[in-house]
Design a protein around this motif. Structure first.
Motif, PDB file in Angstrom:
ATOM      1  N   GLU A 133       0.830  -1.202   0.000  1.00 61.53           N
ATOM      2  CA  GLU A 133       0.000   0.000   0.000  1.00 61.53           C
ATOM      3  C   GLU A 133       0.868   1.257   0.000  1.00 61.53           C
ATOM      4  O   GLU A 133       0.563   2.234  -0.694  1.00 61.53           O
ATOM      5  CB  GLU A 133      -0.929   0.006   1.215  1.00 61.53           C
ATOM      6  CG  GLU A 133      -1.960  -1.101   1.221  1.00 61.53           C
ATOM      7  CD  GLU A 133      -2.961  -0.967   0.089  1.00 61.53           C
ATOM      8  OE1 GLU A 133      -3.306   0.185  -0.278  1.00 61.53           O
ATOM      9  OE2 GLU A 133      -3.406  -2.007  -0.436  1.00 61.53           O
ATOM     10  N   SER A 137       0.851   4.208  -2.860  1.00 60.46           N
ATOM     11  CA  SER A 137      -0.019   5.209  -2.240  1.00 60.46           C
ATOM     12  C   SER A 137      -0.127   6.501  -3.039  1.00 60.46           C
ATOM     13  O   SER A 137      -1.124   7.219  -2.927  1.00 60.46           O
ATOM     14  CB  SER A 137       0.464   5.509  -0.819  1.00 60.46           C
ATOM     15  OG  SER A 137       1.796   5.999  -0.822  1.00 60.46           O
ATOM     16  N   PRO A 168      -0.880  11.479   0.144  1.00 58.83           N
ATOM     17  CA  PRO A 168      -0.270  10.150   0.098  1.00 58.83           C
ATOM     18  C   PRO A 168       0.896  10.050  -0.885  1.00 58.83           C
ATOM     19  O   PRO A 168       0.814  10.514  -2.029  1.00 58.83           O
ATOM     20  CB  PRO A 168      -1.426   9.242  -0.338  1.00 58.83           C
ATOM     21  CG  PRO A 168      -2.656   9.977   0.083  1.00 58.83           C
ATOM     22  CD  PRO A 168      -2.328  11.424  -0.102  1.00 58.83           C
ATOM     23  N   SER A 173       3.097   8.097   3.604  1.00 61.65           N
ATOM     24  CA  SER A 173       2.004   7.198   3.992  1.00 61.65           C
ATOM     25  C   SER A 173       2.384   6.129   5.007  1.00 61.65           C
ATOM     26  O   SER A 173       1.519   5.414   5.501  1.00 61.65           O
ATOM     27  CB  SER A 173       1.411   6.527   2.750  1.00 61.65           C
ATOM     28  OG  SER A 173       2.383   5.737   2.092  1.00 61.65           O
ATOM     29  N   TRP A 181      -6.913   3.941   6.266  1.00 68.53           N
ATOM     30  CA  TRP A 181      -6.456   4.034   4.877  1.00 68.53           C
ATOM     31  C   TRP A 181      -7.321   3.173   3.962  1.00 68.53           C
ATOM     32  O   TRP A 181      -7.790   3.632   2.919  1.00 68.53           O
ATOM     33  CB  TRP A 181      -4.992   3.601   4.786  1.00 68.53           C
ATOM     34  CG  TRP A 181      -4.463   3.384   3.395  1.00 68.53           C
ATOM     35  CD1 TRP A 181      -4.256   2.192   2.771  1.00 68.53           C
ATOM     36  CD2 TRP A 181      -4.075   4.400   2.457  1.00 68.53           C
ATOM     37  NE1 TRP A 181      -3.758   2.380   1.507  1.00 68.53           N
ATOM     38  CE2 TRP A 181      -3.637   3.732   1.283  1.00 68.53           C
ATOM     39  CE3 TRP A 181      -4.060   5.784   2.491  1.00 68.53           C
ATOM     40  CZ2 TRP A 181      -3.180   4.423   0.157  1.00 68.53           C
ATOM     41  CZ3 TRP A 181      -3.604   6.479   1.361  1.00 68.53           C
ATOM     42  CH2 TRP A 181      -3.174   5.796   0.223  1.00 68.53           C
ATOM     43  N   LYS A 185      -9.863   4.664   1.035  1.00 68.51           N
ATOM     44  CA  LYS A 185      -9.751   4.304  -0.380  1.00 68.51           C
ATOM     45  C   LYS A 185     -11.070   3.756  -0.919  1.00 68.51           C
ATOM     46  O   LYS A 185     -11.525   4.132  -2.006  1.00 68.51           O
ATOM     47  CB  LYS A 185      -8.655   3.241  -0.578  1.00 68.51           C
ATOM     48  CG  LYS A 185      -7.244   3.759  -0.487  1.00 68.51           C
ATOM     49  CD  LYS A 185      -6.269   2.872  -1.260  1.00 68.51           C
ATOM     50  CE  LYS A 185      -6.409   1.408  -0.933  1.00 68.51           C
ATOM     51  NZ  LYS A 185      -5.547   0.552  -1.785  1.00 68.51           N
TER      52      LYS A 185
END
Length: 476
Positions: A133, A137, A168, A173, A181, A185
């Motif tokens: 991630e 990001s 981000p 991040s 998070w 998203k």
């Protein structure tokens, strides 16, 4: 701690010396404002001065006068959410401009360590997929923004925090709340607007840590004398996180509150529902937008080692649900199925993506009317005993039960009140009843599911939401 607060105050004063008008740390570049709202903009300036705020989306000036301490606050009308970037000019005669402003949905995420747990994980506790991630990001730079409140404590309410809004990227991040998070998203994808998360969570904090003095003074078991507070483990201290981490962000305009907390209250489960209800009412009064949504997360299975806590987690989970029943415009998700067997002694389960997405679905369904996202977990309805078996009726609002073998998490007990794992569990699909028995209990009088500190279950409804842990007895 007092020294650090003085240093913070001096730093903030020095940083704002170049301009008379000083917006709050929350009113800064990269922020997200709540759409279709009267969003509050606030800060400080010279006492008695006039402050004018002009947003680029309508070029309309909004003005107010600072009070005798130099504080000012006004509300500006925001448009519908979009990915357009805006600016806001703030002036008391010497203008400054806040840039890269988005308008969308804003949620406050608070609680303790499982809400705080960042994408990079904690020492000894990894976040599953966290670095994947982090690496990707930047793709969310125009869709998700984070304002992370640093871990701070104060005996008196403070006005500001040493933080700013973050866009981000792989550089920024790593410290984002992993749970929030994944929620942000998913929410942005579904609603097609930016999402701002204000993260104010402190690992190990009790509900009393987030509660103001005026409420705590009515609790006979809580002392607010610094002589009693200072020797305490820092994360168990009452009131101090409320003063330092909630008060300075309480003036912002939110859509709702996300809450994951309770592990540190398992030994005081008897008072939890009442105290969480009181805390939420106070927070809502302080935020002053009415009964905004409050959505919480059931504490995850974990094997507590402290004798004062052992066996109390099921009672705390029960108290969490009682709190939700008492708190208007609220909800809770079950997490009994979202841990691995090897995480028995890990209070920070690695799978934060599933928790964040499940919590997001609750928000989407209840707050935004996206009914295609299921939120109703199957739950205990009734039971009966016959021929040495327990027949447990399940209230499953979405397509019944989707598992009919290798079902784990059930226990039965006889008159001796000793529970044994069920060695036979099968679904009587015609009536949506689970038929449960154990060779060790020829005459069962009680049945439980997931009713231990650590007892993950694997029974799901057709919507794949888990059966909520329950007990048919009232033994403690």
């Amino acid at each position: 701690m007092r020294t650090s607060l003085i240093a913070l105050a001096l730093a903030l004063t020095a940083g704002g010396a170049s301009a008379k008008v000083r917006p709050s740390a929350m009113i800064s570049d990269n922020m997200v404002l709540q759409q279709n709202a009267s969003a509050r903009i606030f800060g400080s300036a010279d006492p008695g001065s006039t402050v004018t705020v002009t947003p680029s989306w309508n070029n309309k000036p909004y003005s107010t006068t600072t009070d005798r301490t130099g504080q000012w606050c006004l509300a500006i009308d925001t448009p519908g959410g979009s990915f357009d970037k805006h600016t806001i000019t703030i002036s008391d005669g010497e203008p400054i401009t806040v840039g890269n402003v988005l308008v969308g949905e804003v949620w406050l995420a608070s609680g303790q360590s499982n809400m705080q747990m960042p994408l990079k994980g904690f020492p000894g506790c990894c976040t599953e997929g966290g670095y994947d991630e982090i690496a990707s990001s930047r793709r969310q730079a125009d869709k998700v923004r984070f304002f992370t409140v640093p871990l701070t404590q104060s005996y008196t309410p403070v006005d500001t925090v040493n933080a700013s809004w973050a866009v981000p990227s792989p550089e920024t991040s790593t410290e984002f709340s992993a749970l929030a998070w994944h929620l942000a998203k998913r929410m942005s994808d579904v609603l097609d607007v930016p999402v701002g998360i204000v993260s104010a969570a402190y690992g190990g904090a009790k509900v009393e840590s987030w509660t103001p003095r005026e409420l705590l003074e009515t609790y006979k078991d809580v002392s607010l004398d610094p002589k009693d507070i200072e020797p305490m483990v820092h994360y168990l201290r009452p009131m101090l996180m409320y003063n330092a981490m909630f008060v300075p962000i309480s003036n912002y305009t939110y859509k709702g509150i996300l809450w994951y907390q309770g592990c540190s209250n398992v030994s005081t489960w008897q008072t939890y529902a009442e105290r969480l209800e009181a805390m939420v009412k106070h927070w809502r009064d302080r935020i002053a937008i009415g009964d905004i949504p409050f959505y919480s997360v059931e504490i995850a299975p974990y094997e507590y080692g402290d004798p004062s806590e052992q066996g109390k987690a099921p009672l705390l989970r029960e108290a969490q649900r009682k709190a939700v029943e008492r708190i208007p415009n609220s909800g809770i998700i079950c997490t009994n199925d979202l841990v691995k067997p090897y995480e028995r002694f890990n209070i920070h389960p690695a799978d934060k993506a599933a928790v964040g997405k499940r919590l997001c679905d609750l928000v989407l369904n209840k707050t935004y009317g996206k009914k295609q996202f299921p939120v109703e977990s199957p739950r205990y309805k009734s039971h009966k005993f016959k021929d040495g078996t327990a027949w447990v009726a399940i209230d499953s609002p979405c397509d019944g039960i989707c598992r009919n073998y290798d079902i784990q998490g059930f226990e039965v007990a006889g008159a001796d009140k000793v529970f044994h794992p069920a060695d036979s569990v099968w679904l009587h699909w015609q009536t949506n009843e689970m038929v449960v028995s154990s060779k060790e209990v020829p005459q069962p009088v009680a049945v439980r599911y997931g009713w231990r500190d650590f007892m993950p279950g694997n029974l799901h409804a057709g919507n794949y939401l888990p059966l909520i842990p329950f007990r048919t007895d009232d033994w403690e």
